[in-house]
Design an enzyme around this catalytic site. Structure first.
Site, PDB file in Angstrom:
ATOM      1  N   SER A   1       6.446  61.630 -23.225  1.00 44.36           N
ATOM      2  CA  SER A   1       6.165  61.871 -21.894  1.00 44.36           C
ATOM      3  C   SER A   1       6.428  63.360 -21.308  1.00 44.36           C
ATOM      4  O   SER A   1       7.223  63.938 -22.229  1.00 44.36           O
ATOM      5  CB  SER A   1       7.074  60.817 -21.072  1.00 44.36           C
ATOM      6  OG  SER A   1       6.884  59.477 -21.276  1.00 44.36           O
TER       7      SER A   1
HETATM    8  N1  SAH Z   1       9.615  57.225 -24.001  1.00 44.09           N
HETATM    9  C1  SAH Z   1       8.759  57.509 -25.151  1.00 44.09           C
HETATM   10  C2  SAH Z   1       7.004  56.918 -24.506  1.00 44.09           C
HETATM   11  C3  SAH Z   1       6.306  56.716 -25.473  1.00 44.09           C
HETATM   12  S1  SAH Z   1       4.873  56.021 -25.035  1.00 44.09           S
HETATM   13  C4  SAH Z   1       8.511  59.064 -25.513  1.00 44.09           C
HETATM   14  O1  SAH Z   1       8.801  59.666 -24.396  1.00 44.09           O
HETATM   15  O2  SAH Z   1       8.400  59.388 -26.632  1.00 44.09           O
HETATM   16  C5  SAH Z   1       5.070  54.339 -24.710  1.00 44.09           C
HETATM   17  C6  SAH Z   1       5.575  53.650 -26.011  1.00 44.09           C
HETATM   18  O3  SAH Z   1       5.514  52.199 -25.562  1.00 44.09           O
HETATM   19  C7  SAH Z   1       4.557  53.722 -27.203  1.00 44.09           C
HETATM   20  O4  SAH Z   1       5.399  54.027 -28.215  1.00 44.09           O
HETATM   21  C8  SAH Z   1       4.143  52.241 -27.469  1.00 44.09           C
HETATM   22  O5  SAH Z   1       3.790  51.820 -28.778  1.00 44.09           O
HETATM   23  C9  SAH Z   1       5.275  51.530 -26.697  1.00 44.09           C
HETATM   24  N2  SAH Z   1       4.733  50.159 -26.455  1.00 44.09           N
HETATM   25  C10 SAH Z   1       3.606  49.735 -25.580  1.00 44.09           C
HETATM   26  N3  SAH Z   1       3.830  48.233 -25.247  1.00 44.09           N
HETATM   27  C11 SAH Z   1       4.943  47.876 -25.853  1.00 44.09           C
HETATM   28  C12 SAH Z   1       5.958  46.700 -25.945  1.00 44.09           C
HETATM   29  N4  SAH Z   1       5.320  45.555 -25.093  1.00 44.09           N
HETATM   30  N5  SAH Z   1       6.892  46.491 -26.459  1.00 44.09           N
HETATM   31  C13 SAH Z   1       7.420  47.725 -26.783  1.00 44.09           C
HETATM   32  N6  SAH Z   1       7.038  48.802 -26.891  1.00 44.09           N
HETATM   33  C14 SAH Z   1       5.839  49.062 -26.424  1.00 44.09           C
END
Ligand code: SAH
Length: 221
Positions: A68
């Site tokens: 993000s």
């Molecule tokens: N906070 C992270 C955001 C990553 S994007 C950062 O700044 O790096 C969102 C993430 O949520 C992705 O890695 C995706 O694989 C994960 N995600 C999506 N659905 C999910 C679920 N049901 N359970 C766990 N993770 C999930």
């Protein structure tokens, strides 16, 4: 002559990020500001992208996912109102950057990621490189929460969801805060919820765009 090395350069980039993107846009919590000054964000992206790590945008982290934008991380973290005593649940470990910010500010962080590969890489940086000792990791569907570790004082969902998953509301402690981007696959409103008398009271924060939460209470793949 001053000798510059990479860590000086990244520290300066981090200071500038905090001034121009975080403080200038109204983030006030000094604990959040200090955590953003401290955590080396460039370690959470591929080497080829490290020079862009402090830019005002999200970046790809593999598996079609993104780290993000710094301001969004600060905004969501501030909304959780962490004082240092909390047990926090994070859905969507991704790069692990938001996890590190939470680990700086809370007692313990429980973080769930759907992709094994992303979770493993985040674990390596957070545990082996940076040495955090207050994070538990799980690979699986975070929309179901982490029942054995509940209740949580704060919950953060870092992926777009059509609604706040019911198991997460159930696993939030009385007085606890939850922050999540709620809406369609293509546009969402960042929502803050507070649980009082067993009920969640929500207020909108701002319009955002996240990758989707894929799971039982999220979107279909
Ligand atoms: N906070 C992270 C955001 C990553 S994007 C950062 O700044 O790096 C969102 C993430 O949520 C992705 O890695 C995706 O694989 C994960 N995600 C999506 N659905 C999910 C679920 N049901 N359970 C766990 N993770 C999930």
């Amino acid at each position: 002559m001053t000798k510059w090395n990479n860590s000086d350069i990244y520290r300066i980039a981090r200071e500038r990020m905090v001034e121009t993107q975080i403080k200038a846009r109204g983030i006030k919590d000094s604990r959040v500001i200090n955590a953003m000054l401290k955590v080396p964000r460039h370690l959470f992206v591929d080497e080829a992208l490290q020079e862009q790590a402090y830019g005002d945008y999200p970046l790809p982290i593999g598996e079609g996912q993104t780290i993000s934008q710094p301001y969004i991380v600060a905004l969501m973290t501030e909304a959780l109102e962490l004082k240092g005593t909390e047990r926090v649940l994070e859905i969507g470990t991704g790069s692990g950057y938001q996890t590190a910010i939470l680990a700086e500010l809370a007692l313990w962080v429980y973080t769930i990621e759907r992709f094994y590969k992303l979770s493993k890489r985040a674990q390596k940086i957070l545990l082996e490189v940076l040495g955090y000792k207050n994070i538990s990791f799980k690979v699986g569907d975070g929309s179901l929460g982490w029942k054995e570790a509940a209740p949580f004082d704060a919950i953060i969902i870092t992926a777009a969801t059509p609604e706040i998953p019911k198991p997460l509301i159930d696993q939030l402690a009385e007085g606890g805060r939850i922050v999540a981007p709620v809406g369609s696959e293509y546009s969402q409103t960042l929502i803050k919820g507070i649980k009082k008398g067993g009920k969640l009271y929500t207020t909108p924060i701002e319009e955002v765009r996240f990758v989707k939460l894929v799971g039982a209470y999220g979107f279909k793949e």
